[in-house]
Design a protein around this motif. Structure first.
Motif, PDB file in Angstrom:
ATOM      1  N   HIS A  60      -6.223  29.104  47.241  1.00  0.00           N
ATOM      2  CA  HIS A  60      -6.780  29.441  45.846  1.00  0.00           C
ATOM      3  C   HIS A  60      -7.651  28.563  45.381  1.00  0.00           C
ATOM      4  O   HIS A  60      -8.388  27.663  45.905  1.00  0.00           O
ATOM      5  N   HIS A  62      -8.536  26.406  43.297  1.00  0.00           N
ATOM      6  CA  HIS A  62      -8.189  25.349  42.606  1.00  0.00           C
ATOM      7  C   HIS A  62      -9.094  24.331  43.055  1.00  0.00           C
ATOM      8  O   HIS A  62      -9.084  24.273  44.285  1.00  0.00           O
ATOM      9  N   HIS A  65      -8.186  22.197  46.135  1.00  0.00           N
ATOM     10  CA  HIS A  65      -8.094  23.354  47.422  1.00  0.00           C
ATOM     11  C   HIS A  65      -9.417  23.600  48.239  1.00  0.00           C
ATOM     12  O   HIS A  65      -9.298  24.273  49.084  1.00  0.00           O
ATOM     13  N   HIS A 140       1.731  31.222  41.327  1.00  0.00           N
ATOM     14  CA  HIS A 140       1.218  29.983  40.948  1.00  0.00           C
ATOM     15  C   HIS A 140       0.500  30.332  39.624  1.00  0.00           C
ATOM     16  O   HIS A 140       0.489  31.511  38.969  1.00  0.00           O
ATOM     17  N   ASP A 211       1.195  25.154  46.202  1.00  0.00           N
ATOM     18  CA  ASP A 211       1.012  25.689  44.809  1.00  0.00           C
ATOM     19  C   ASP A 211       1.852  27.090  44.564  1.00  0.00           C
ATOM     20  O   ASP A 211       1.058  27.935  44.361  1.00  0.00           O
TER      21      ASP A 211
END
Ligand SMILES: [Zn+2]
Ligand SMILES: [Zn+2]
Length: 315
Positions: A60, A62, A65, A140, A211
């Motif tokens: 994802h 974020h 990551h 998440h 996550d």
């Protein structure tokens, strides 16, 4: 096959724990799952080389990551004539890669194909000559994918006795049968591979799920995996915090591993609030729910053998 934990942290890089990233090496090819900020630092320490890097799968968007992707692209671009790269990820991955490349004005000397998940994608994300990669949405605070790397099944075991009994002499004809070809015996009988090969042998399966709260997609990806990297971010005393932030405790990760009948599990994406000296506590809590679990550390390497090669315990 080996799996190398490049980084085992979450949220922010720590001096002793880099951010989410795990590499699978199989026959010289490298498949990277997540590339948190600074991934290339531990990548270099792991001495994996970048020539074999053919895929980056992003869970994802974020920072912990995906901020390492530009660095990994630049690293690969330093090679002469690198092979193409595939990037898998959630919607927005293509824009992230293209915009950062434009804004940072770096040049790529290899093609990059970005494949984004969409509602029609189905569970199979990618396939090459040695494996298939599956993805599933998890749960998440923003859209996040989990992954499963599934090596293709191998042909069944060859029976020399059976081949001889059918009149196939030892030599090149045996090799052709093992490659899946029909052959003619000297007495002009046609022998097919199914007459001399046992049932197909299962490939190795690796799950990478971070996550997320416990969710159906997590179980599907972990089911019967030989090795599962699962987020175990918090001790159970911080369970409320885990729930609010869309994360899991070590106990929840271990319960999933047990229910999904994973062979062995490694906890990753550890909260920066814990020193390395506190990780034993995470591990102990998890082991109350599942025996074959341990906490991962940066640069830990895990050999994954075929089930039939395993002669002793699992961890
Ligand atoms: Zn994270
Ligand atoms: Zn996140």
């Amino acid at each position: 096959m080996e799996c190398v934990l490049i980084g085992t942290g979450g949220m922010m890089p720590m001096p002793y724990r880099m951010l989410s990233s795990m590499a699978i090496r199989l026959n010289g090819k490298l498949y990277l799952f997540d590339a948190g900020e600074g991934t290339q630092i531990n990548w270099k320490k792991a001495r994996l080389g970048v020539r074999g890097l053919k895929l980056i799968a992003v869970t994802h968007l974020h920072a912990d990551h995906c901020l390492g992707i530009p660095g990994m692209l630049m690293l690969k671009a330093q090679m002469e004539a690198p092979e193409p790269l595939t990037i898998l990820g959630p919607p927005g991955t293509r824009e992230f890669v293209e915009r950062t490349r434009e804004m940072l004005a770096f040049r790529l000397n290899f093609p990059v194909e970005v494949i984004e998940w969409n509602a029609q994608s189905g569970s199979a994300a990618y396939r090459d000559e040695q494996a298939q990669i599956y993805w599933e949405p998890v749960k998440h605070t923003r859209f996040c994918l989990g992954y499963r790397f599934s090596e293709h099944d191998r042909a069944g075991k060859f029976s020399p006795e059976r081949a001889e009994a059918l009149g196939v002499p030892m030599g090149p004809l045996w090799g052709r049968l093992q490659k899946g070809e029909c052959v003619q015996t000297p007495r002009e009988r046609t022998v097919s591979p199914s007459e001399v090969l046992g049932p197909p042998r299962r490939g190795r399966h690796i799950a990478f799920v971070v996550d997320t709260r416990p969710a159906p997609g997590v179980y599907a990806l972990c089911k019967d995996a030989d090795l599962a990297f699962i987020e175990g971010m918090f001790l159970s005393e911080h369970a409320e915090h885990a729930e609010q932030k869309g994360h899991m405790t070590a106990c929840e990760a271990a319960q999933i591993a047990r229910q999904a009948q994973v062979a062995r599990t490694v906890l990753t994406h550890i909260s920066p609030r814990y020193e390395n000296s506190e990780l034993k506590g995470l591990e102990q809590e998890a082991r109350e729910h599942f025996r074959h679990v341990r906490v991962g550390h940066d640069l830990d390497t895990f050999e994954v053998h075929y089930p039939e090669e395993l002669s002793c315990g699992r961890l």
